[in-house]
Write an enzyme that holds these catalytic residues in place. Structure first.
Site, PDB file in Angstrom:
ATOM      1  N   ASP A   1       0.712  -1.281  -0.135  1.00 60.27           N
ATOM      2  CA  ASP A   1      -0.024  -0.018  -0.048  1.00 60.27           C
ATOM      3  C   ASP A   1       0.858   1.220  -0.031  1.00 60.27           C
ATOM      4  O   ASP A   1       1.900   1.531   0.689  1.00 60.27           O
ATOM      5  CB  ASP A   1      -0.697   0.133   1.158  1.00 60.27           C
ATOM      6  CG  ASP A   1      -1.396  -1.430   1.469  1.00 60.27           C
ATOM      7  OD1 ASP A   1      -1.548  -2.219   0.936  1.00 60.27           O
ATOM      8  OD2 ASP A   1      -2.297  -1.434   2.745  1.00 60.27           O
TER       9      ASP A   1
ATOM     10  N   GLU B   1     -10.276  -2.683   4.308  1.00 61.10           N
ATOM     11  CA  GLU B   1      -8.922  -2.166   4.641  1.00 61.10           C
ATOM     12  C   GLU B   1      -8.834  -0.747   4.081  1.00 61.10           C
ATOM     13  O   GLU B   1      -9.709  -0.359   3.194  1.00 61.10           O
ATOM     14  CB  GLU B   1      -8.066  -3.075   4.012  1.00 61.10           C
ATOM     15  CG  GLU B   1      -8.057  -4.575   4.537  1.00 61.10           C
ATOM     16  CD  GLU B   1      -6.763  -5.342   4.098  1.00 61.10           C
ATOM     17  OE1 GLU B   1      -6.208  -6.209   4.854  1.00 61.10           O
ATOM     18  OE2 GLU B   1      -6.430  -5.069   2.819  1.00 61.10           O
TER      19      GLU B   1
HETATM   20  C1  FRU Z   1      -3.602  -4.004   2.698  1.00 58.68           C
HETATM   21  C2  FRU Z   1      -3.053  -4.226   4.072  1.00 58.68           C
HETATM   22  C3  FRU Z   1      -3.677  -3.140   5.235  1.00 58.68           C
HETATM   23  C4  FRU Z   1      -2.303  -3.325   6.067  1.00 58.68           C
HETATM   24  C5  FRU Z   1      -1.223  -3.478   5.448  1.00 58.68           C
HETATM   25  C6  FRU Z   1       0.057  -4.390   5.749  1.00 58.68           C
HETATM   26  O1  FRU Z   1      -2.989  -4.360   1.508  1.00 58.68           O
HETATM   27  O2  FRU Z   1      -3.576  -5.727   4.500  1.00 58.68           O
HETATM   28  O3  FRU Z   1      -4.750  -3.621   5.720  1.00 58.68           O
HETATM   29  O4  FRU Z   1      -2.253  -2.167   7.075  1.00 58.68           O
HETATM   30  O5  FRU Z   1      -1.544  -4.276   3.998  1.00 58.68           O
HETATM   31  O6  FRU Z   1       1.116  -4.358   5.007  1.00 58.68           O
END
Ligand code: FRU
Length: 465
Positions: A24, A193
């Site tokens: 992300d 998320e």
């Molecule tokens: C989304 C996610 C988020 C988390 C991050 C961990 O892709 O699962 O929810 O904070 O990646 O790397």
């Protein structure tokens, strides 16, 4: 390390980490002429682990400069996704204009922590009373904070299992639970998320509405992750959705559009979005070498109405126009055209005169016969991208796919952003988009253009600088 060392699938005009794994985008903000992009980074390996915030900056949202590690794991855990805000009025007491980051500390539990920067986001000091929000919920993460002018408070949106929670604060340090949203609305086939919440103008009318972004994994329309959103009102306490509960709205219909969030403090009130261009189905297996994953091009957001509903418009940011190099050819109507894209990174612009029963398809192909087929069917009101024969795909069963988007109005110009391992197909009016990775053994350098049912189309190609 040597960022000039370019492997064949490293994009030319998309953001990538210098090396290692990335997921992300995090903490996007703008200040003093620079866009800052932090990202979920594993500096020690090419698969997901050791989550750390990497940092890049850009003057133009297209070319990025690496700034190394910004926030590293500590006793509370690794550093999961989050946001940054510019505290112009010094509400937190770290100084006027301090940059305050919120992230999830992923340890035994997921808790929300903060860190601040008094040098414009280059270095961060963790708040000494972290964590600032805790809850006995296993999936509890990805804080997104913004200033809510009408109630003169900060609002945080947090993903909690399959709902979004809203908290408020006067000083960024003490947070009060306000409300939740989610039950019964939209898609629940995965974990919710990476939220974002913002007010956007509706095209053509003097009105603003709120949009809640909710990235979801799995549950996407073509498998794995995708970005859903809800339209409604937010009064500083509660989000009220105007969509029917059973409605699901997707921001993009490709397979590789996830963790989409916007920049804080962007100039001229712009809402600029960037998105992880991959899919948890195969992100850890894609066949790149020194790095894994890129972010999409930047897009500006607004809203438009169609058939009595309001949808998000996702239009390539104007900075992409400035990144266009010389035209490779213009207004070509040839059924077959071979060209020589210097580095396999270019933008195609297809201008279409759509007819009621018309169809237009554009095939991007290389000498090995690997191809991506972009098709517009006016009567069916669909825009599709077929990458089933696009190149290397044996690293995952989930990779081969035909992705299809509803068009919501006639398409008259398509912009197709081709980089070394991606094809982003976007209606120039921002009403339909499909973002997909591809791994051709050599760049696509032949175009096949087909029209039927009275449609006419021509294609131009531009190198990208
Ligand atoms: C989304 C996610 C988020 C988390 C991050 C961990 O892709 O699962 O929810 O904070 O990646 O790397």
């Amino acid at each position: 390390f040597d960022t000039a060392n370019r492997e064949k699938w490293r994009p030319l005009y998309h953001h990538t980490p210098p090396y290692g794994w990335m997921n992300d985008p995090n903490g996007l903000f703008y200040k003093d002429g620079l866009y800052h992009l932090y990202y979920q980074w594993n500096p020690y390996g090419s698969q997901w682990e050791n989550m750390t915030w990497g940092h890049s900056v850009s003057k133009d949202l297209v070319h990025w400069e690496d700034r190394g590690t910004a926030i590293a794991p500590d006793a509370l855990g690794t550093i999961f996704s989050g946001c940054c805000v510019v505290d112009h009025n010094n509400t937190a007491g770290f100084g006027a204009g301090a940059v305050v980051a919120f992230y999830t500390s992923a340890g035994e539990n997921q808790t929300q922590s903060m860190a601040y920067s008094t040098d414009n986001g280059q270095t961060f000091t963790k708040y000494d009373r972290n964590p600032v929000i805790t809850a006995p919920i296993p999936d509890f993460r990805d804080p997104h904070v913004f200033w809510h002018q009408p109630t003169e408070r900060w609002i945080m949106v947090l993903a909690a299992g399959q709902e979004m929670q809203f908290y408020s604060s006067k000083n960024l340090k003490e947070w009060t639970f306000e409300n939740r949203f989610g039950e019964g609305y939209g898609n629940h086939d995965g974990v919710w998320e990476c939220p974002d919440l913002m007010q956007l103008p509706v095209r053509g009318i003097d009105k603003q509405k709120w949009m809640l972004i909710c990235n979801i994994n799995p549950g996407g329309p073509f498998g794995g992750n995708a970005t859903q959103y809800f339209i409604g009102e937010f009064d500083g306490h509660q989000f009220t959705c105007e969509d029917k509960p059973e409605t699901t709205k997707w921001m993009d219909y490709g397979k590789d559009h996830y963790a989409a969030i916007t920049f804080d403090n962007a100039p001229q009130g712009r809402r600029i979005l960037m998105t992880w261009m991959s899919n948890w189905q195969y992100g850890n297996q894609v066949p790149t070498q020194q790095f894994r994953s890129a972010n999409t091009i930047a897009c500006d957001l607004d809203l438009f109405e169609h058939d009595g509903q309001t949808f998000v418009g996702r239009t390539p940011s104007k900075e992409l126009l400035a990144a266009r190099g010389k035209p490779l050819f213009k207004n070509s109507t040839s059924a077959r055209r071979t060209f020589n894209p210097a580095q396999g990174a270019y933008e195609l612009v297809m201008v279409i005169k759509p007819q009621t029963k018309g169809k237009t398809s554009l095939t991007l192909q290389n000498a090995a016969g690997e191809k991506v087929v972009v098709s517009y069917d006016v009567a069916a009101q669909t825009l599709s991208v077929d990458r089933t024969q696009s190149g290397k795909s044996d690293f995952s069963d989930g990779f081969k796919a035909v992705t299809v988007a509803p068009t919501r109005g006639l398409i008259t110009t398509l912009r197709i952003f081709v980089d070394k391992s991606s094809v982003e197909v976007i209606d120039a009016q921002g009403k339909a988009s499909l973002t997909n990775l591809v791994f051709p053994t050599t760049p696509y350098n032949t175009l096949l253009l087909e029209n039927s049912g009275g449609n006419k189309a021509n294609v131009s190609a531009f190198e990208m600088k």
